[in-house]
Design a protein around this motif. Structure first.
Motif, short mmCIF file in Angstrom:
data_model
loop_
_atom_site.label_atom_id
_atom_site.label_comp_id
_atom_site.label_asym_id
_atom_site.label_seq_id
_atom_site.Cartn_x
_atom_site.Cartn_y
_atom_site.Cartn_z
N ARG A 41 0.85 -1.19 0.00
CA ARG A 41 0.00 0.00 0.00
C ARG A 41 0.88 1.24 0.00
O ARG A 41 1.88 1.30 0.72
N VAL A 42 0.49 2.23 -0.80
CA VAL A 42 1.17 3.52 -0.73
C VAL A 42 0.64 4.24 0.51
O VAL A 42 -0.52 4.67 0.55
N ALA A 43 1.47 4.32 1.54
CA ALA A 43 1.04 4.93 2.80
C ALA A 43 1.16 6.45 2.75
O ALA A 43 0.33 7.16 3.31
N MET A 44 2.19 6.94 2.08
CA MET A 44 2.38 8.38 2.00
C MET A 44 3.37 8.71 0.89
O MET A 44 4.12 7.84 0.43
N ILE A 45 3.33 9.96 0.46
CA ILE A 45 4.29 10.49 -0.51
C ILE A 45 5.04 11.61 0.18
O ILE A 45 4.43 12.49 0.79
N GLY A 46 6.37 11.61 0.08
CA GLY A 46 7.08 12.69 0.75
C GLY A 46 8.58 12.62 0.58
O GLY A 46 9.09 11.82 -0.21
N PHE A 47 9.27 13.44 1.33
CA PHE A 47 10.73 13.60 1.32
C PHE A 47 11.17 14.32 0.06
O PHE A 47 11.71 15.42 0.12
N THR A 48 10.97 13.70 -1.11
CA THR A 48 11.18 14.38 -2.39
C THR A 48 9.97 14.05 -3.27
O THR A 48 9.24 13.10 -3.00
#
Length: 243
Positions: free
Chosen positions: A132-139
């Motif tokens: 599952r894609v839990a979150m998008i972040g960092f870059t």
């Protein structure tokens, strides 16, 4: 959605944001509630909210303090967060190619040694997962995926690398992830994908969204090179899978 978590907490985040925290650890149940609350706010916006940022276990809500005060907004958010939140009935599923090992996955053999198995076993276990894609972040486009086989859980590198390639597929802790752009990383590099999860002038700019499901399959270096060229030209490459 079954409620197996303690009540959510409201945390002030500076003078113009509130964090709605569903858990203090990485947890799929909490993440589903985060994403459900985010969808609820998108469907019925609350006056004063300017942006929402979903993470693994909390939702950061930015607001305009001249339009709504902390207590009023907090009460509205808590009412939503503790009420029935709808599940996502339109989950997108993606099948993503990965070229494992060699120059594309320089940590694969070391991971196999650390876990006392073979590189082929690591690849088989990783590619067998349903994530599952839990979150998008960092870059931009960096996709944090839950659902990693417990056998593959391992601490991050003691010394992070200052630069790792675009498209890197890596594991770290209890997670796996897709690193769209070149950048620093303390994760273990298993392979690379030609898929661009973020491409500025493509429609859609972001391929994956929180709540999407992802599976991987192995490709060879020749196929990787061919698909890399196609991706550079703006092709999606990843396969949309029927539910």
């Amino acid at each position: 959605m079954a409620d197996t978590l303690p009540p959510p907490r409201l945390l002030p985040s500076g003078d113009a944001a509130i964090t709605v925290e569903f858990s203090r650890t990485i947890d799929d149940t909490a993440n589903r509630k985060v994403l459900a609350l985010d969808r609820a706010l998108a469907a019925a916006p609350i006056t004063g909210i300017t942006e929402t940022v979903p993470t693994y276990r909390s939702l950061l809500v930015h607001y305009d303090p001249t339009a709504v005060d902390y207590d009023t907004l907090g009460a509205q958010l808590m009412a939503l967060a503790t009420g029935p939140l709808p599940l996502d009935s339109q989950t997108r599923r993606w099948r993503i190619p990965v070229c494992y090992g060699g120059e594309n996955g320089i940590d694969l053999e070391d991971v196999a040694k650390a876990l006392k198995t073979t590189p082929d076993d690591i690849v088989a276990r990783h590619a067998a997962g349903r994530y599952r894609v839990a979150m998008i972040g960092f870059t931009p486009g960096w996709s944090y995926l839950s659902g990693l086989d417990k056998f593959l859980h391992m601490s991050r590198r003691e010394s992070p690398r200052l630069l790792t390639p675009a498209g890197t597929i890596a594991i770290g802790g209890i997670q796996t992830g897709i690193q769209c752009l070149a950048g620093p990383s303390g994760w273990h590099l298993l392979g690379r994908t030609p898929v661009r999860t973020y491409q500025l002038h493509r429609d859609p700019t972001f391929l994956l969204e929180p709540g999407n499901e992802v599976t991987f399959y192995a490709i060879d270096t020749k196929m990787f090179a061919e698909q890399e060229r196609a991706a550079e030209a703006g092709e999606i490459i990843a396969e949309r899978v029927a539910a």
